[in-house]
Design a protein around this motif. Structure first.
Motif, short mmCIF file in Angstrom:
data_model
loop_
_atom_site.label_atom_id
_atom_site.label_comp_id
_atom_site.label_asym_id
_atom_site.label_seq_id
_atom_site.Cartn_x
_atom_site.Cartn_y
_atom_site.Cartn_z
N VAL A 1 33.37 23.96 -46.20
CA VAL A 1 34.08 23.89 -44.92
C VAL A 1 35.42 24.59 -45.16
CG1 VAL A 1 34.88 22.46 -43.04
CG2 VAL A 1 32.95 21.70 -44.44
N ASP A 2 35.57 25.74 -44.56
CA ASP A 2 36.63 26.66 -44.95
C ASP A 2 37.70 26.81 -43.88
OD1 ASP A 2 37.62 28.79 -46.81
OD2 ASP A 2 37.32 29.99 -45.00
N ASP A 3 38.95 26.65 -44.31
CA ASP A 3 40.11 26.87 -43.44
C ASP A 3 40.94 28.06 -43.91
OD1 ASP A 3 39.39 24.59 -42.01
OD2 ASP A 3 40.69 23.27 -43.17
N SER A 4 40.35 28.93 -44.70
CA SER A 4 41.10 29.97 -45.40
C SER A 4 41.62 31.07 -44.47
CB SER A 4 40.22 30.63 -46.47
OG SER A 4 39.84 29.69 -47.45
N THR A 5 42.71 31.68 -44.95
CA THR A 5 43.25 32.87 -44.28
C THR A 5 43.04 34.11 -45.14
OG1 THR A 5 45.44 32.40 -45.22
CG2 THR A 5 44.98 31.53 -43.03
N ASP A 6 42.35 33.94 -46.27
CA ASP A 6 42.06 35.09 -47.15
C ASP A 6 40.56 35.42 -47.06
OD1 ASP A 6 40.84 33.09 -48.56
OD2 ASP A 6 42.00 33.36 -50.40
N VAL B 1 28.49 28.15 -45.06
CA VAL B 1 29.93 28.23 -44.83
C VAL B 1 30.21 27.81 -43.39
CG1 VAL B 1 31.99 29.66 -44.86
CG2 VAL B 1 30.12 30.15 -46.44
N LEU B 2 31.05 26.79 -43.22
CA LEU B 2 31.55 26.41 -41.91
C LEU B 2 33.01 26.80 -41.86
CD1 LEU B 2 30.08 22.78 -41.63
CD2 LEU B 2 29.07 24.89 -40.77
N HIS B 3 33.31 27.87 -41.14
CA HIS B 3 34.70 28.32 -41.07
C HIS B 3 35.35 27.80 -39.80
CE1 HIS B 3 38.22 30.76 -41.87
NE2 HIS B 3 38.20 31.12 -40.60
N ARG B 4 36.49 27.10 -39.95
CA ARG B 4 37.18 26.50 -38.81
C ARG B 4 38.34 27.40 -38.38
NH1 ARG B 4 38.73 20.43 -39.58
NH2 ARG B 4 40.12 21.28 -41.17
#
Length: 400
Positions: free
Chosen positions: A62-67, A86-89
């Motif tokens: 569960v991804d909150d990344s900015t990269d 991948v669950l991108h929020r």
């Protein structure tokens, strides 16, 4: 309620330990990530080495990344023998804890193992967590640094060790019954049965999701296994002073979940409002204003102070039910109505019930305080049933 702390007798080959796991033993590994691209390949490599083929496994990031973390996950997943999702929020609601809740909702296996993406939580322990849960029929298995065989060796620096000790002591002091049998409530490494958790009731704030889960949705039986907290493989720690403040706010929110606790905190916040009130009165009368209008104006300083604290400490999770201006107006109306109501109440107690002025004033203060608390909770922060929050996060799901 039964509590069990289990220390495994053998800490050998993970494949040998996993052989003890009765069916079903499928596991979903939930990994919340924020700019952890440098750790992804090694993490998936170690999971592949550690989890035997007999133990059906999937990994949900569960991804909150900015990269470029989502892209790195997709590339690294090509070499994995198990499904990787991948669950991108777009909006990281609830921080790392909120990411874990998203992962809990997405998990399809009997067991869910939650771990960090920086390799400070050793993937080799995943089979042992599941095996311990199956052997002991536990609903929650916590990887603990504070039982025999465990260590916080990877927690660098005396400052971080002191903060960790202080946070552990504080949480266990505030929640002695709920955290009984959990020696490491600050651990972010644990396994939980999917049937033992109701994700919808969780309201995480920050990164201490185990604390949130144990207090709001604790399984009846808990076990523990020791683990050695490792050094971070790559990148920098996400622990900041801001996260520390979020943790304290989270503690207050958990501790004030009951009406009685909220009433007590409401009173304590109200007592602190005397400081800006008196300061404002002093400043205004010094400038030459008559004390009656000065007190009316100064009271608004106390009202504003109380509103800010109540907003952020007491009813944080209920702010979404009304607009900010609506909440301000209702709160100010109730707070000032307290002044108008108090004098008639004192007169009633004295004239009708024959009370002395001092006791009548004290009773009026208590009465208006309770009425103000009930009114604030019901009229300002009353949840509106059946309506979804307008500030929900959007989550994009992708199978890597």
């Amino acid at each position: 309620m039964t509590y069990e702390s289990t220390v495994p007798e053998e800490l050998g080959d993970p494949a040998v330990r996993a052989a003890e796991v009765p069916e079903p033993g499928a596991v979903t590994i939930v990994v919340p990530t924020f700019n952890e691209s440098a750790n992804i390949r090694e993490l998936l490599h170690r999971i592949t080495e550690s989890v035997p083929t007999r133990l059906p496994c999937e990994v949900v990031f569960v991804d909150d990344s900015t990269d470029d973390t989502p892209e790195v996950i997709s590339e690294a997943a090509q070499d994995c023998p198990f499904p990787v999702t991948v669950l991108h929020r777009d909006e990281p609601v609830g921080g790392l804890g909120g990411a874990v809740v998203e992962g809990l909702k997405a998990a399809a296996s009997d067991w869910i193992v939650v771990m960090d993406g920086d390799l400070q939580h050793p993937p080799s322990l995943v089979p042992e967590l599941v095996a311990t849960g199956e052997r002991s029929s536990a609903g929650l298995v916590v990887a603990s640094r504070y039982i025999k065989g465990g260590s916080r060796a990877g927690l660098a620096g005396g400052y971080r060790i002191a903060v960790s000790r202080g946070a552990t002591w504080l949480t266990k002091t505030l929640f002695p019954r709920r955290l009984r049998g959990i020696s490491d409530p600050m651990s972010g490494f644990f396994a939980i049965r999917r049937s033992a958790v109701t994700a919808d009731i969780l309201q995480p704030l920050g990164y201490k999701i185990l604390l949130e889960l144990a207090v709001r949705s604790r399984p009846r039986q808990v076990s523990e296994v020791p683990f050695v907290f490792q050094d971070r493989f790559a990148g920098e720690s996400k622990s900041t002073a801001q996260e520390g403040f979020r943790f304290l706010r989270h503690l207050v929110g958990l501790r004030t979940a009951s009406p009685v606790a909220r009433l007590v905190v409401f009173g304590l916040i109200g007592a602190t409002g005397f400081v800006p009130n008196l300061f404002g009165l002093y400043a205004l009368t010094t400038l030459g204003m008559h004390y009656v209008p000065a007190e009316i104006v100064a009271n608004q300083f106390g009202v504003a102070w109380n509103f800010l604290l109540i907003e952020h400490l007491l009813f944080r999770e209920r702010r979404k039910h009304r607009s900010w201006w609506d909440r301000v107006g209702r709160f100010a109306l109730l707070a000032n109505a307290d002044l108008v109501l108090r004098i008639p109440l004192i007169a009633l107690f004295v004239d009708r019930f024959g009370m002395g002025a001092l006791s009548a004033t004290a009773l009026a203060l208590v009465t208006t305080f309770v009425l103000r608390f009930v009114g604030t909770e019901a009229l300002v922060y009353l949840p509106r049933r059946g309506r979804e929050s307008a500030g929900g996060s959007r989550t994009a799901r992708r199978t890597a």
